[in-house]
Design an enzyme around this catalytic site. Structure first.
Site, PDB file in Angstrom:
ATOM      1  N   ASP A 130       0.874  -1.436  -0.511  1.00 12.50           N
ATOM      2  CA  ASP A 130       0.051  -0.038   0.149  1.00 12.50           C
ATOM      3  C   ASP A 130       1.175   1.183   0.433  1.00 12.50           C
ATOM      4  O   ASP A 130       1.995   1.156   0.873  1.00 12.50           O
ATOM      5  CB  ASP A 130      -1.215  -0.344   1.308  1.00 12.50           C
ATOM      6  CG  ASP A 130      -1.977   0.771   1.223  1.00 12.50           C
ATOM      7  OD1 ASP A 130      -2.040   1.631   0.848  1.00 12.50           O
ATOM      8  OD2 ASP A 130      -3.106   0.254   1.811  1.00 12.50           O
ATOM      9  N   ASP A 136       3.186   1.482  -4.690  1.00 11.74           N
ATOM     10  CA  ASP A 136       2.569   2.281  -5.769  1.00 11.74           C
ATOM     11  C   ASP A 136       1.874   1.020  -6.711  1.00 11.74           C
ATOM     12  O   ASP A 136       2.903   0.866  -7.457  1.00 11.74           O
ATOM     13  CB  ASP A 136       2.599   3.856  -6.031  1.00 11.74           C
ATOM     14  CG  ASP A 136       1.825   3.665  -6.559  1.00 11.74           C
ATOM     15  OD1 ASP A 136       0.872   3.413  -7.174  1.00 11.74           O
ATOM     16  OD2 ASP A 136       1.864   4.913  -7.437  1.00 11.74           O
ATOM     17  N   VAL A 137       0.862   0.323  -6.597  1.00 15.92           N
ATOM     18  CA  VAL A 137       0.255  -1.106  -7.275  1.00 15.92           C
ATOM     19  C   VAL A 137       0.436   0.370  -8.877  1.00 15.92           C
ATOM     20  O   VAL A 137       0.605  -0.140  -9.925  1.00 15.92           O
ATOM     21  CB  VAL A 137      -1.026  -1.795  -7.129  1.00 15.92           C
ATOM     22  CG1 VAL A 137      -0.831  -1.483  -5.828  1.00 15.92           C
ATOM     23  CG2 VAL A 137      -1.946  -0.076  -7.657  1.00 15.92           C
ATOM     24  N   ASN A 197      -6.196  -5.571  -4.120  1.00 15.77           N
ATOM     25  CA  ASN A 197      -7.313  -5.082  -3.500  1.00 15.77           C
ATOM     26  C   ASN A 197      -7.877  -3.935  -4.217  1.00 15.77           C
ATOM     27  O   ASN A 197      -8.386  -3.079  -3.764  1.00 15.77           O
ATOM     28  CB  ASN A 197      -7.513  -5.346  -2.681  1.00 15.77           C
ATOM     29  CG  ASN A 197      -8.328  -4.599  -1.572  1.00 15.77           C
ATOM     30  OD1 ASN A 197      -9.811  -4.866  -1.318  1.00 15.77           O
ATOM     31  ND2 ASN A 197      -8.060  -3.492  -0.599  1.00 15.77           N
ATOM     32  N   TYR A 205     -14.171   4.649 -13.136  1.00 18.51           N
ATOM     33  CA  TYR A 205     -14.321   3.707 -11.458  1.00 18.51           C
ATOM     34  C   TYR A 205     -15.295   1.990 -12.362  1.00 18.51           C
ATOM     35  O   TYR A 205     -13.947   1.173 -12.408  1.00 18.51           O
ATOM     36  CB  TYR A 205     -15.591   3.568 -10.585  1.00 18.51           C
ATOM     37  CG  TYR A 205     -14.834   3.404  -9.467  1.00 18.51           C
ATOM     38  CD1 TYR A 205     -13.610   2.650  -8.564  1.00 18.51           C
ATOM     39  CD2 TYR A 205     -16.051   2.409  -9.271  1.00 18.51           C
ATOM     40  CE1 TYR A 205     -13.539   1.880  -7.750  1.00 18.51           C
ATOM     41  CE2 TYR A 205     -16.018   1.063  -7.783  1.00 18.51           C
ATOM     42  CZ  TYR A 205     -15.225   1.711  -6.930  1.00 18.51           C
ATOM     43  OH  TYR A 205     -15.083   0.403  -6.193  1.00 18.51           O
ATOM     44  N   LYS A 217     -13.551  -1.816 -13.050  1.00 21.22           N
ATOM     45  CA  LYS A 217     -14.339  -2.497 -12.172  1.00 21.22           C
ATOM     46  C   LYS A 217     -14.935  -3.552 -13.297  1.00 21.22           C
ATOM     47  O   LYS A 217     -14.215  -5.192 -12.656  1.00 21.22           O
ATOM     48  CB  LYS A 217     -15.385  -2.374 -11.029  1.00 21.22           C
ATOM     49  CG  LYS A 217     -14.421  -1.501 -10.282  1.00 21.22           C
ATOM     50  CD  LYS A 217     -13.518  -2.129  -9.524  1.00 21.22           C
ATOM     51  CE  LYS A 217     -12.802  -1.931  -7.958  1.00 21.22           C
ATOM     52  NZ  LYS A 217     -12.019  -2.366  -7.237  1.00 21.22           N
ATOM     53  N   THR A 232     -17.074   1.105   4.632  1.00 21.71           N
ATOM     54  CA  THR A 232     -15.854   0.921   5.529  1.00 21.71           C
ATOM     55  C   THR A 232     -15.993   1.900   5.848  1.00 21.71           C
ATOM     56  O   THR A 232     -16.194   2.839   6.286  1.00 21.71           O
ATOM     57  CB  THR A 232     -14.820   1.198   3.950  1.00 21.71           C
ATOM     58  OG1 THR A 232     -15.904   2.418   3.253  1.00 21.71           O
ATOM     59  CG2 THR A 232     -15.107  -0.262   3.374  1.00 21.71           C
TER      60      THR A 232
END
Length: 251
Positions: free
Chosen positions: A32, A49-50, A76, A141, A145, A175
């Protein structure tokens, strides 16, 4: 003990998932950009950093070098920016795609290169009901997905039978980010549009990941496990998306 890598595990679904695997005795690494708010037993944060494939490969390679294997890798990490299609900037859309879609691709690829040679492993990812229905103000977004689900199917076909690949597809999840942004009235409005009458808890999504990584799911690959409280079955997803107040957050 399994070696488990989870991206975006400093909060929300990722944090709950890391805790679930660690509680089962697994060795968990949290990839993360932000550190977790508190240290979690059995979970090690490694700043990653993905969107940076080189950094992702380095983190994956390091874990493999330390343990000699990778058992479960969960992509994730995800972000969203609420904006309509006419107001979206290139920089905003680019970052969403780089993290949510290409971030999954890069992490899965880096892990799969080891898993194929080692003879096994499980790749998992966080998709969303946003990939099944159009949520206004989340065009980029939504597209990412849907793309995660397509990546899941493609990786599964290309890597079977050595590596299994699957996604968890949540609907609305309670969350910390949502709790900070929602008033009680906003939560009630959203809950009223979910057939189950409530948001999912992060721990429920974590339980789904834990199942998908287990031997009991050995014949499951290339599929999405949908946990949406009936949103898609009830055809409420698009209506729910329109009704969500400005500034709210989705799974």
């Amino acid at each position: 003990m399994r070696i488990v890598l989870i991206s975006g595990a400093s909060s929300g679904i990722g944090e709950a998932t890391a805790a679930r695997f660690a509680a089962a005795g697994d060795r968990v690494y949290n990839l993360d950009v932000r550190p977790p708010a508190a240290d979690a037993p059995g979970v090690t944060w490694r700043e990653t950093d993905v969107a940076d494939w080189a950094a992702v490969a380095a983190a994956v390679d390091r874990a493999h070098e330390e343990h000699g294997r990778l058992d479960v890798v969960i992509a994730n990490a995800g972000i969203s920016v609420r904006h309509n299609v006419l107001a979206t900037t290139w920089a905003e859309a680019r970052r969403v795609v780089d993290v949510n879609l290409l971030g999954v691709f890069g992490l899965w690829q880096a892990a799969a290169r080891h898993m194929v040679v080692d003879g096994g492993g499980v790749l998992l990812g966080t998709a969303s009901v946003n990939g099944h229905r159009a949520f206004p103000n989340y065009a980029d977004y939504n597209a990412t997905k849907a793309g995660v689900a397509a990546l899941c199917r493609t990786f599964a076909l290309e890597l079977s039978p050595v590596v299994r690949v699957a996604c968890v597809t949540p609907g609305a999840v309670l969350t910390p980010m949502q709790l900070a942004e929602y008033s009680p009235e906003m939560l009630a409005e959203v809950n009223a549009r979910i057939p189950a009458g409530r948001h999912a808890l992060p721990s429920e999504i974590a339980a789904a990941f834990h199942y998908l990584a287990s031997p009991e799911a050995a014949f499951l690959t290339g599929q999405e496990l949908v946990l949406d409280g009936g949103e898609i079955a009830g055809s409420t997803t698009s209506d729910f998306g329109v009704a969500v107040p400005q500034g709210s957050a989705l799974s």
